[in-house]
Design an enzyme around this catalytic site. Structure first.
Site, PDB file in Angstrom:
ATOM      1  CB  THR A  47       1.821   4.658  -9.220  1.00 47.05           C
ATOM      2  OG1 THR A  47       0.992   4.010  -8.250  1.00 47.05           O
ATOM      3  CG2 THR A  47       2.129   6.069  -8.739  1.00 47.05           C
ATOM      4  CE1 TYR A 136      -2.196  -3.731  -7.792  1.00 44.09           C
ATOM      5  CE2 TYR A 136      -1.159  -3.173  -9.874  1.00 44.09           C
ATOM      6  CZ  TYR A 136      -1.868  -2.797  -8.756  1.00 44.09           C
ATOM      7  OH  TYR A 136      -2.258  -1.493  -8.605  1.00 44.09           O
ATOM      8  CE  LYS A 164      -0.026  -2.297  -5.433  1.00 43.10           C
ATOM      9  NZ  LYS A 164       0.240  -1.304  -6.507  1.00 43.10           N
ATOM     10  CB  VAL A 206       3.374  -2.247  -3.783  1.00 39.12           C
ATOM     11  CG1 VAL A 206       3.733  -1.519  -5.081  1.00 39.12           C
ATOM     12  CG2 VAL A 206       4.005  -3.637  -3.772  1.00 39.12           C
TER      13      VAL A 206
END
Length: 296
Positions: A47, A136, A164, A206
């Site tokens: 992001t 992740y 995540k 998250v």
């Protein structure tokens, strides 16, 4: 035991009109997030447009956010790379700067086999043995799924403390929960799957939507934890249109547009990402208005 908190915001990176990082806006936004439900902040993740930031920009942004938050939330550095050497160096730098942990994305594009993924994360964990690490997994972006059996092996390293999980598979998350101790935290990587993931042993999220509704997401999670599943479900259903609207096109295009609609000077994404289309902006306006998130 490392606790990054329940709601971790994957923060956008604000830019000026000429495309430079707006560090002053980043500091203000980080403070706003912490005051509105965020227990932690990921700096320079997906992001945050990490692929189009230089490492020098990232290191400065780590320090900017860390200083702005001043210990009121956990600051997690996005230091993943498809180069193991670069990931080690960046993660070591984040540790040196005194951040609270690192988020390490599965190496993308070069598509390592599972043994390569294991060796990659093992090398990072060994290089910074006292620094908490969150794996992740986002196969839709990386082209490779970090399988549960690989995660289970990696969790033997004491500083690999969380994942995540953005594969979208509740079965995969369930397999991890069944095999790993509760001290290993599983975070949703999709806002719309936060509540379902909690039901199979997830710990938090998250989040992208927490830029806008962090307190409500925190309220939803706390309701679930306290056994009020009806309240948690009601909040989830209320926020679902927002969760979906923020991913009608590539993240972070919609969230940057939404923040701009709220009056934040976050700038446009860096190429090759583009500005939100009129259709996306119109859809976001409608959803934000329905939730009372636009100034009248």
């Amino acid at each position: 035991m490392t606790d990054f908190g329940r709601v971790i915001t994957a923060m956008i990176t604000p830019f000026t009109a000429d495309g430079a990082i707006a560090y002053d806006v980043a500091a203000k936004l980080a403070q706003h997030l912490v005051a509105n439900g965020s227990d932690g902040i990921v700096v320079c993740g997906t992001t945050g447009e990490s692929p189009t930031l230089t490492w020098e920009e990232e290191f400065q942004l780590f320090q900017t956010v860390q200083q702005a938050v001043a210990g009121k939330a956990k600051i997690i550095a996005g230091t993943g790379s498809n180069s193991t050497r670069e990931a080690i160096d960046a993660t070591a730098k984040a540790a040196e700067l005194g951040l609270d942990g690192a988020l390490l994305v599965v190496p993308y594009y070069n598509k390592p086999p599972q043994e390569g993924l294991y060796a990659h994360f093992q090398a990072i964990a060994k290089a910074v043995p006292d620094f908490p690490l969150m794996l992740y997994n986002i196969p839709g972006r990386t082209g490779q799924n970090l399988l549960p059996e690989t995660v289970i092996r990696l969790a033997e390293y004491p500083n690999i403390v969380a994942i995540k999980e953005a594969s979208g598979s509740l079965d995969q998350a369930s397999t991890l929960r069944a095999a790993l101790p509760p001290t290993f935290r599983i975070y949703a990587g999709d806002d719309s799957l936060t509540l379902p993931l909690l039901a199979v042993g997830g710990y938090g999220v998250v989040s992208v939507a927490s830029h806008l509704v962090g307190l409500r997401i925190q309220e939803m999670i706390q309701a679930f934890v306290q056994g009020d599943t009806a309240k948690a479900t009601a909040i989830h259903c209320q926020l679902l249109p927002l969760f979906k609207a923020l991913f009608v096109t590539t993240n972070p295009i919609p969230i940057k547009a939404a923040l701009s609609l709220q009056g934040w000077s976050v700038g446009e994404p860096r190429l090759p990402l583009t500005s939100a289309s009129d259709a996306v902006i119109s859809q976001l306006k409608a959803v934000l208005d329905d939730l009372g998130l636009l100034k009248s």
